[in-house]
Design a protein around this motif. Structure first.
Motif, mmCIF file in Angstrom:
data_model
loop_
_atom_site.group_PDB
_atom_site.id
_atom_site.type_symbol
_atom_site.label_atom_id
_atom_site.label_comp_id
_atom_site.label_asym_id
_atom_site.label_seq_id
_atom_site.Cartn_x
_atom_site.Cartn_y
_atom_site.Cartn_z
ATOM 1 N N ARG A 35 -0.086 -5.747 0.496
ATOM 2 C CA ARG A 35 0.462 -4.852 0.882
ATOM 3 C C ARG A 35 0.123 -3.519 0.697
ATOM 4 O O ARG A 35 0.173 -2.692 1.813
ATOM 5 C CB ARG A 35 1.925 -5.080 0.064
ATOM 6 C CG ARG A 35 2.655 -6.196 0.510
ATOM 7 C CD ARG A 35 4.294 -6.075 -0.270
ATOM 8 N NE ARG A 35 4.046 -5.786 -1.744
ATOM 9 C CZ ARG A 35 4.307 -7.098 -2.383
ATOM 10 N NH1 ARG A 35 4.434 -8.396 -1.845
ATOM 11 N NH2 ARG A 35 4.254 -6.968 -3.527
ATOM 12 N N TYR A 36 -0.923 -2.990 -0.201
ATOM 13 C CA TYR A 36 -1.369 -1.756 -0.365
ATOM 14 C C TYR A 36 -2.234 -1.410 1.054
ATOM 15 O O TYR A 36 -2.232 -0.476 1.641
ATOM 16 C CB TYR A 36 -2.110 -1.573 -1.548
ATOM 17 C CG TYR A 36 -2.907 -0.256 -1.674
ATOM 18 C CD1 TYR A 36 -2.074 0.842 -1.999
ATOM 19 C CD2 TYR A 36 -4.245 -0.149 -1.275
ATOM 20 C CE1 TYR A 36 -2.779 2.094 -2.165
ATOM 21 C CE2 TYR A 36 -4.822 1.270 -1.049
ATOM 22 C CZ TYR A 36 -4.038 2.192 -1.437
ATOM 23 O OH TYR A 36 -4.792 3.552 -1.820
ATOM 24 N N TRP A 37 -3.276 -2.387 1.185
ATOM 25 C CA TRP A 37 -4.143 -2.538 2.249
ATOM 26 C C TRP A 37 -3.583 -2.468 3.519
ATOM 27 O O TRP A 37 -3.913 -1.642 4.543
ATOM 28 C CB TRP A 37 -5.222 -3.389 2.202
ATOM 29 C CG TRP A 37 -6.393 -2.953 1.042
ATOM 30 C CD1 TRP A 37 -6.486 -3.820 -0.173
ATOM 31 C CD2 TRP A 37 -7.105 -1.936 0.986
ATOM 32 N NE1 TRP A 37 -7.473 -3.076 -0.838
ATOM 33 C CE2 TRP A 37 -8.024 -1.794 -0.402
ATOM 34 C CE3 TRP A 37 -7.446 -0.708 1.814
ATOM 35 C CZ2 TRP A 37 -8.805 -1.007 -0.708
ATOM 36 C CZ3 TRP A 37 -8.311 0.259 1.425
ATOM 37 C CH2 TRP A 37 -9.064 0.017 0.183
ATOM 38 N N ASP A 38 -2.451 -3.234 3.911
ATOM 39 C CA ASP A 38 -1.789 -3.029 4.921
ATOM 40 C C ASP A 38 -1.301 -1.953 5.371
ATOM 41 O O ASP A 38 -1.074 -1.385 6.425
ATOM 42 C CB ASP A 38 -0.448 -4.208 5.080
ATOM 43 C CG ASP A 38 -1.252 -5.849 5.162
ATOM 44 O OD1 ASP A 38 -2.181 -5.610 5.632
ATOM 45 O OD2 ASP A 38 -0.384 -6.644 4.557
ATOM 46 N N ASP A 39 -0.667 -1.143 4.379
ATOM 47 C CA ASP A 39 -0.106 0.125 4.523
ATOM 48 C C ASP A 39 -1.310 1.344 4.693
ATOM 49 O O ASP A 39 -1.105 2.138 5.304
ATOM 50 C CB ASP A 39 0.882 0.635 3.247
ATOM 51 C CG ASP A 39 2.013 -0.471 3.187
ATOM 52 O OD1 ASP A 39 2.535 -0.902 4.126
ATOM 53 O OD2 ASP A 39 2.676 -0.417 2.086
ATOM 54 N N TRP A 40 -2.353 0.988 3.841
ATOM 55 C CA TRP A 40 -3.416 1.960 3.962
ATOM 56 C C TRP A 40 -3.984 2.176 5.361
ATOM 57 O O TRP A 40 -4.390 3.107 5.770
ATOM 58 C CB TRP A 40 -4.338 1.697 2.862
ATOM 59 C CG TRP A 40 -5.360 2.852 2.403
ATOM 60 C CD1 TRP A 40 -5.173 3.606 1.535
ATOM 61 C CD2 TRP A 40 -6.602 3.349 3.104
ATOM 62 N NE1 TRP A 40 -6.341 4.575 1.489
ATOM 63 C CE2 TRP A 40 -7.330 4.293 2.594
ATOM 64 C CE3 TRP A 40 -7.327 2.565 4.104
ATOM 65 C CZ2 TRP A 40 -8.409 4.622 2.706
ATOM 66 C CZ3 TRP A 40 -8.528 2.960 4.277
ATOM 67 C CH2 TRP A 40 -9.048 4.222 3.799
ATOM 68 N N LEU A 41 -4.435 0.919 5.897
ATOM 69 C CA LEU A 41 -5.248 1.008 7.155
ATOM 70 C C LEU A 41 -4.363 1.242 8.415
ATOM 71 O O LEU A 41 -4.076 0.487 9.247
ATOM 72 C CB LEU A 41 -5.747 -0.509 7.346
ATOM 73 C CG LEU A 41 -6.728 -0.756 6.327
ATOM 74 C CD1 LEU A 41 -7.188 -2.185 6.207
ATOM 75 C CD2 LEU A 41 -8.113 -0.080 6.529
ATOM 76 N N THR A 42 -4.151 2.743 8.212
ATOM 77 C CA THR A 42 -3.226 3.005 9.612
ATOM 78 C C THR A 42 -4.186 3.413 10.658
ATOM 79 O O THR A 42 -5.471 3.296 10.444
ATOM 80 C CB THR A 42 -2.549 4.364 9.227
ATOM 81 O OG1 THR A 42 -3.622 5.319 8.852
ATOM 82 C CG2 THR A 42 -1.630 4.122 8.157
ATOM 83 N N SER B 135 -9.975 -12.590 2.031
ATOM 84 C CA SER B 135 -9.633 -12.975 3.454
ATOM 85 C C SER B 135 -8.785 -12.021 4.135
ATOM 86 O O SER B 135 -9.128 -11.614 5.520
ATOM 87 C CB SER B 135 -9.560 -14.378 3.550
ATOM 88 O OG SER B 135 -9.307 -14.806 4.861
ATOM 89 N N HIS B 136 -7.755 -11.903 3.474
ATOM 90 C CA HIS B 136 -6.763 -11.088 4.041
ATOM 91 C C HIS B 136 -7.419 -9.565 4.159
ATOM 92 O O HIS B 136 -7.060 -8.724 5.313
ATOM 93 C CB HIS B 136 -5.503 -11.110 3.066
ATOM 94 C CG HIS B 136 -4.452 -10.053 3.834
ATOM 95 N ND1 HIS B 136 -3.382 -10.814 4.892
ATOM 96 C CD2 HIS B 136 -3.934 -8.913 3.696
ATOM 97 C CE1 HIS B 136 -2.661 -9.886 4.899
ATOM 98 N NE2 HIS B 136 -2.920 -8.759 4.633
ATOM 99 N N ILE B 137 -7.971 -9.124 3.196
ATOM 100 C CA ILE B 137 -8.454 -7.640 3.372
ATOM 101 C C ILE B 137 -9.470 -7.677 4.563
ATOM 102 O O ILE B 137 -9.496 -6.540 5.470
ATOM 103 C CB ILE B 137 -9.106 -7.440 2.091
ATOM 104 C CG1 ILE B 137 -7.815 -6.952 1.068
ATOM 105 C CG2 ILE B 137 -9.781 -5.976 2.040
ATOM 106 C CD1 ILE B 137 -8.439 -6.752 -0.251
ATOM 107 N N ALA B 138 -10.348 -8.603 4.607
ATOM 108 C CA ALA B 138 -11.619 -8.476 5.555
ATOM 109 C C ALA B 138 -10.911 -8.493 6.796
ATOM 110 O O ALA B 138 -11.202 -7.855 7.864
ATOM 111 C CB ALA B 138 -12.333 -9.865 5.417
#
Length: 204
Positions: free
Chosen positions: A77-84, A135-138
């Motif tokens: 969730r953090y990276w989903d929000d961070w990668l704007t 895998s999700h972060i990549a």
């Protein structure tokens, strides 16, 4: 209204106490490893009795479940929000700096992350969780790279993102185990390595 607020406050206190227990578990794992961690040791580190701990986590396995949620679901969730979009399109040196600085800060705040998900005693359960997370972060970083180079096939972006993440995964455990001065040098070299790899295709 006061009666309605009491369950909310109790829930908030319970969540805060659970977070404190997980913080304590991280410290114990960092000191002795997960295999040697006991609920009694975690309770002592959290400043509570074992009986109080059991109100929140009934076993060592339940503590592990809580840590896995912290290290996988929360991080996704953090990276989903961070990668704007704004971050994806910032100058590449700044983008790499911010990504690695954030990873480094998380490493400092949660040293047990590397012990659990990358340590030599990692079991199948942790390996699966680690693979799913990365895998999700990549995929998220592949999408971010595609925003920088919209004419590039997404498959190519996925390959680059996967290899870039592999670089980070290789260096960060080394930095986590190194003395502070060497760790700082390793982080600098990691940024140089990533920039050298990404710039020809995704530089400004």
């Amino acid at each position: 209204m006061a009666a309605a607020q009491r369950p909310v406050r109790r829930q908030a206190r319970g969540l805060k106490r659970m977070a404190e227990i997980l913080d304590a578990a991280e410290l114990v794992i960092t000191e002795v490893g997960y295999a040697e961690m006991t609920t009694n040791a975690v309770a002592a580190k959290a400043g509570m009795s074992p009986g109080s701990l059991y109100q929140y986590f009934r076993s060592k396995d339940e503590i592990l479940d809580g840590l896995l949620t912290r290290f996988t679901d929360d991080r996704r969730r953090y990276w989903d929000d961070w990668l704007t979009d704004d971050r994806a399109r910032m100058p590449l040196p700044q983008f790499v700096d911010q990504v690695i600085d954030e990873v480094t800060a998380f490493k400092g705040d949660h040293p047990a992350y590397w012990t659990l998900l990358h340590g030599s005693t990692t079991g199948d359960r942790l390996t699966t969780a680690s693979e799913q997370l990365h895998s999700h972060i990549a995929e998220g970083f592949a999408v971010a790279l595609a925003r920088r180079a919209p004419d590039l096939p997404i498959e190519r972006c996925r390959v680059v993102a996967t290899l870039a993440l592999a670089m980070v995964k290789a260096v960060m455990p080394l930095a986590a185990a190194a003395p502070a001065a060497l760790a700082s040098e390793l982080i600098i070299e990691l940024k140089v390595m990533l920039l050298g790899y990404l710039t020809p295709t995704f530089g400004d």
